[in-house]
Design a protein around this motif. Structure first.
Motif, PDB file in Angstrom:
ATOM      1  N   GLY A  57      31.391  34.357  42.152  1.00 22.13           N
ATOM      2  CA  GLY A  57      32.016  33.382  43.133  1.00 22.13           C
ATOM      3  C   GLY A  57      33.558  33.749  43.198  1.00 22.13           C
ATOM      4  N   LYS A  58      34.053  34.646  42.484  1.00 21.51           N
ATOM      5  CA  LYS A  58      35.421  34.779  42.399  1.00 21.51           C
ATOM      6  C   LYS A  58      36.100  35.509  43.754  1.00 21.51           C
ATOM      7  CE  LYS A  58      35.593  39.278  39.788  1.00 21.51           C
ATOM      8  NZ  LYS A  58      34.104  39.845  40.273  1.00 21.51           N
ATOM      9  N   SER A  59      35.138  36.462  44.441  1.00 19.71           N
ATOM     10  CA  SER A  59      35.865  37.055  45.471  1.00 19.71           C
ATOM     11  C   SER A  59      35.783  35.908  46.542  1.00 19.71           C
ATOM     12  CB  SER A  59      35.096  38.206  46.014  1.00 19.71           C
ATOM     13  OG  SER A  59      35.455  39.214  45.049  1.00 19.71           O
ATOM     14  N   MET A  60      34.686  35.203  46.729  1.00 20.76           N
ATOM     15  CA  MET A  60      34.536  34.214  47.551  1.00 20.76           C
ATOM     16  C   MET A  60      35.518  33.135  47.551  1.00 20.76           C
ATOM     17  SD  MET A  60      32.065  34.563  49.928  1.00 20.76           S
ATOM     18  CE  MET A  60      30.853  35.751  50.112  1.00 20.76           C
ATOM     19  N   GLY A  73      50.104  37.048  50.963  1.00 22.16           N
ATOM     20  CA  GLY A  73      49.734  38.356  51.380  1.00 22.16           C
ATOM     21  C   GLY A  73      48.415  39.104  50.547  1.00 22.16           C
ATOM     22  N   MET A  74      47.775  39.725  50.930  1.00 18.22           N
ATOM     23  CA  MET A  74      46.492  40.209  50.286  1.00 18.22           C
ATOM     24  C   MET A  74      46.127  41.584  50.298  1.00 18.22           C
ATOM     25  SD  MET A  74      44.331  38.554  53.320  1.00 18.22           S
ATOM     26  CE  MET A  74      44.935  38.406  55.169  1.00 18.22           C
ATOM     27  N   ALA A 127      45.194  39.449  45.187  1.00 18.93           N
ATOM     28  CA  ALA A 127      44.827  40.932  45.211  1.00 18.93           C
ATOM     29  C   ALA A 127      43.249  40.719  44.590  1.00 18.93           C
ATOM     30  CB  ALA A 127      45.635  41.405  44.216  1.00 18.93           C
ATOM     31  N   ASP A 128      42.327  41.170  45.392  1.00 16.65           N
ATOM     32  CA  ASP A 128      40.989  41.028  44.771  1.00 16.65           C
ATOM     33  C   ASP A 128      40.541  42.715  44.254  1.00 16.65           C
ATOM     34  OD1 ASP A 128      38.359  40.784  44.207  1.00 16.65           O
ATOM     35  OD2 ASP A 128      37.967  40.161  46.445  1.00 16.65           O
ATOM     36  N   THR A 167      39.845  40.101  39.131  1.00 19.86           N
ATOM     37  CA  THR A 167      39.210  41.321  38.520  1.00 19.86           C
ATOM     38  C   THR A 167      38.013  40.738  37.516  1.00 19.86           C
ATOM     39  OG1 THR A 167      39.984  42.801  36.786  1.00 19.86           O
ATOM     40  CG2 THR A 167      40.722  40.838  36.434  1.00 19.86           C
ATOM     41  N   HIS A 168      37.170  41.917  37.013  1.00 19.14           N
ATOM     42  CA  HIS A 168      36.249  41.728  36.195  1.00 19.14           C
ATOM     43  C   HIS A 168      36.703  42.478  35.021  1.00 19.14           C
ATOM     44  CE1 HIS A 168      35.570  45.873  37.529  1.00 19.14           C
ATOM     45  NE2 HIS A 168      34.894  46.376  36.099  1.00 19.14           N
ATOM     46  N   ASP A 169      37.858  42.889  34.739  1.00 16.41           N
ATOM     47  CA  ASP A 169      38.396  43.791  33.814  1.00 16.41           C
ATOM     48  C   ASP A 169      39.172  42.823  32.552  1.00 16.41           C
ATOM     49  OD1 ASP A 169      39.249  45.274  31.617  1.00 16.41           O
ATOM     50  OD2 ASP A 169      39.558  47.154  33.295  1.00 16.41           O
TER      51      ASP A 169
END
Lengths: 325, 367
Positions: free
Chosen positions: B52-55, B99-100, B184-185, B218-220
């Motif tokens: 759900g992080k991007s959502m 900004g994105m 920043a996605d 991020t996933h890192d």
């Protein structure tokens, strides 16, 4: 003895001004039971080399020998039977597995192609065994790829690759598309089956942090040339080529008390625009010398050292000579 | 450095819940997310895909996909609730004050317009300037994101740029509206490690120059450790743990944070097994009762299966785990290391894979 031998492989794509030299004379060997990691950035030629090793792409020059047979000279018929011994696992299992086939058929298909097993029932029975080996149960047999997650499908891809009982496995970024937690599961599985079956494995990745966990040896490729090759632990702990050092220093660490990535990133020189006919790394190398722009460095092992790391770098050659004098 | 107490928040997410239309009624995607972004600070939002992080990032900008909507909660930017803002006013904020930058910069750029035009377009959308002025400002912005020879490059098309250079262009577009916040996605996910390092350095430099508040999705965990001040770890639509990076990574209170940190392979050697988290993240339709992590958690007890854990404030960290006060995570991390590394014989490793696969299967069966 090496099970897979690549000897002075070259490959160019395109022609005229658009010609790109993808591989510049690469020689590598992989022994039975050994995993060689081929590490490089996108565009370095690492996937092309993997494909050439399986003759999915023809090399311009050089020879590939698998089990001492020159793969290039095989007739179409001979090649087909040789394919039994060599299999590939791709990055994206959603793209590499036919969405219209059920998992059981996907795993049995290579056996059908190579005439393994007396009849289809036997092949399906073997498919169940393979799926169980990769940690999926028999209920997966009748299901379609879309019903699975990326990690599970990569398990299916591994089962399918093992179906012909190969001796050589090329894994092209097999975990790049997977989540961190599932990535570890799949890497562990790959390591296990590779050991069990004594497979020679070419593991292609851009992620140097994986190398020490999965590979015995590592070859670092930059613009179609191997710049450093040696035991994974040694290369990871003591990178010698400036490019290997740059790659390793760009891997983010997980210790917030030792943040250094950003400091190191600032130190990297801006690429120079000068064209190099010598070392491919010359325009980004912090240690570049005049000679690097014109002479192609040849890989060799430091005779005085205990390790077996081959490095192709003029700078290190100079150091060696100074040390000898 | 985490100096969370000193600076006033720039952007606050309060109790954000997101739901999607499903065949059997609305499907909850995230629940009760609280996040705080401060000027000059970077908040990392980590989790696996499907967490759900991007959502959450999209909801903050009011750009959720058509079938997804905000169910409850607020996104406060300097006291204004963006969720309640009419689309027209939100437009000025989006690309303006916020900004994105997204993953896959090449897809975010239009292939049929020059890079300079695309930056200038955003400038003109948010500032009263002439075409010519916008054009000059665009070149300045390209220079600011360290694109060499920006005058010439502004006249080129996206296909003439490498992935890393495209991401720099996207960053220039994001900065065009002179934002206070940058979302920043996964900005470096598709990039090579060396390019990633340069990109992160650039974001950090710009942050310092402009005093930007940054949300880095991020996933890192490695990226988080290197660049973030605070981190929020998301699992199955909830924030499992949030706090200063140093605290969360050196002494994670939530078993999932610990497992996510330990699943990174860089310290693992040949002959050792990596520390995999068994099973996989469940889809929103199959979230388990009690603690959502319990089926994959090595520390789960009956209480975890029965009741959803409360959020506890422990030091500077907030954590959603019933056993967090027992301080077991450190021990468990060590235990699981031992288990995995000692099990190098074949049958025991096979056991561990089988177990993990069973869990995977279970997660799936419930789907």
């Amino acid at each position: 003895m090496a099970l897979v031998e690549l000897d002075r492989i070259t490959k160019a794509f395109g022609r005229g001004r658009r010609r790109v030299q993808a591989l510049r004379g690469i020689s590598l060997t992989i022994a039975r039971g050994e995993t060689l990691a081929l590490v490089g950035e996108s565009g370095s030629g690492k996937s092309t080399l993997g494909r050439i090793a399986l003759r999915l792409v023809e090399a311009d020059e050089g020879t590939v020998r698998i089990l001492d047979r020159p793969v290039r000279e095989l007739s179409a018929k001979e090649l087909r039977s040789a394919r039994r011994d060599m299999q590939m696992i791709f990055q994206d299992p959603f793209g590499s597995l036919d969405p219209r086939m059920v998992i059981g058929e996907l795993v049995a298909e290579p056996m059908t192609v190579h005439g393994i097993g007396a009849d289809h029932d036997e092949r399906l029975a073997r498919a169940v065994e393979l799926l169980e080996r990769v940690g999926l149960d028999a209920s997966a047999m009748e299901r379609f790829p879309y019903e699975f997650s990326g990690g599970q499908l990569q398990r299916v891809a591994i089962a399918r690759a093992l179906a012909t009982d190969p001796k050589f496995l090329v894994c092209d970024e097999p975990v790049a598309a997977l989540d961190v937690s599932v990535r570890a599961q799949v890497l562990n599985l790959l390591t296990e089956v590779q050991r069990e079956r004594g497979l020679a494995c070419l593991f292609i990745t851009h992620d140097l942090s994986l190398v020490r966990a999965v590979a015995d040896r590592v070859a670092v490729i930059h613009h179609g040339a191997i710049v450093e090759c040696g035991p994974a632990e040694e290369v990871y702990e003591h990178p010698r080529h400036p490019y290997t050092q740059a790659l390793l220093s760009a891997v983010p660490g997980r210790d917030p008390d030792r943040r250094s990535l950003l400091a190191r990133a600032a130190e990297q020189p801006a690429p120079q625009t000068r064209e190099s006919t010598g070392c491919t790394f010359a325009n980004r190398c912090p240690l570049v010398m005049e000679r690097c722009w014109t002479d192609v460095p040849t890989p060799h092992v430091d005779a005085a050292a205990s390790h077996e790391v081959e490095v192709a770098c003029h700078h290190l050659d100079v150091h060696r000579q100074q040390a000898l004098q | 450095m985490s100096t969370t107490e000193q600076t006033a928040p720039l952007l606050e997410v309060r109790g954000l819940s997101i739901e999607a239309k499903g065949p059997d009624g609305p499907l909850v995607l995230t629940e009760g997310t609280d996040l705080t972004i401060r000027p000059g600070q970077t908040l990392g939002l980590v989790g696996e895909s499907g967490s759900g992080k991007s959502m959450t990032g999209l909801a903050m900008l009011g750009v959720l996909p058509p079938s997804v909507r905000v169910r409850a909660g607020q996104v406060l930017l300097g006291g204004t609730d963006l969720i309640a803002l009419p689309e027209k006013e939100l437009r000025a904020v989006r690309g303006g004050r916020i900004g994105m930058v997204f993953q896959e910069p090449r897809r975010s750029l239009d292939p049929s317009f020059t890079v300079g035009d695309q930056v200038a377009e955003t400038i003109r959308a948010h500032r009263e300037v002439s075409r010519k002025q916008a054009r000059n400002l665009a070149v300045e912005l390209l220079d600011r994101v360290r694109i060499p020879d920006p005058g010439t490059r502004a006249g080129q098309y996206p296909h003439q740029f490498s992935g890393g250079m495209c991401q720099r262009v996207m960053l220039a577009v994001a900065l065009a509206g002179e934002p206070e916040v940058l979302i920043a996605d996964e900005p470096t996910t598709a990039l090579d490690v060396t390019v990633q390092a340069a990109m992160l350095r650039l974001i950090k430099d710009l942050q310092e120059e402009l005093n930007l508040g940054v949300l880095l999705i991020t996933h890192d965990m490695g990226v988080v450790a290197e660049v973030c001040d605070d981190v929020a770890v998301m699992y199955a639509g909830q924030v499992a743990e949030v706090g200063p990076v140093r605290d969360v990574l050196s002494a994670p209170r939530h078993p999932y944070s610990a497992a996510l940190r330990d699943a990174t392979p860089d310290e693992c050697r040949r002959g050792e097994l990596l520390q995999a988290i068994p099973g996989q993240i469940p889809p929103p339709s199959a979230w388990p009762s009690g603690c959502r992590f319990h089926p994959r958690c090595s520390l789960a007890v009956d209480a975890c299966r029965e009741a959803a854990p409360d959020v506890l404030q422990l030091g500077r960290t907030r954590v959603r785990c019933a056993r967090a006060t027992e301080n077991l995570t450190e021990n468990s991390a060590n235990n699981s290391t031992n288990n995995l590394t000692e099990n190098s014989t074949n049958d025991s490793t096979e056991n561990s894979t089988n177990n993990s696969a069973k869990n995977e299967g279970a997660g799936h069966g419930a789907r």
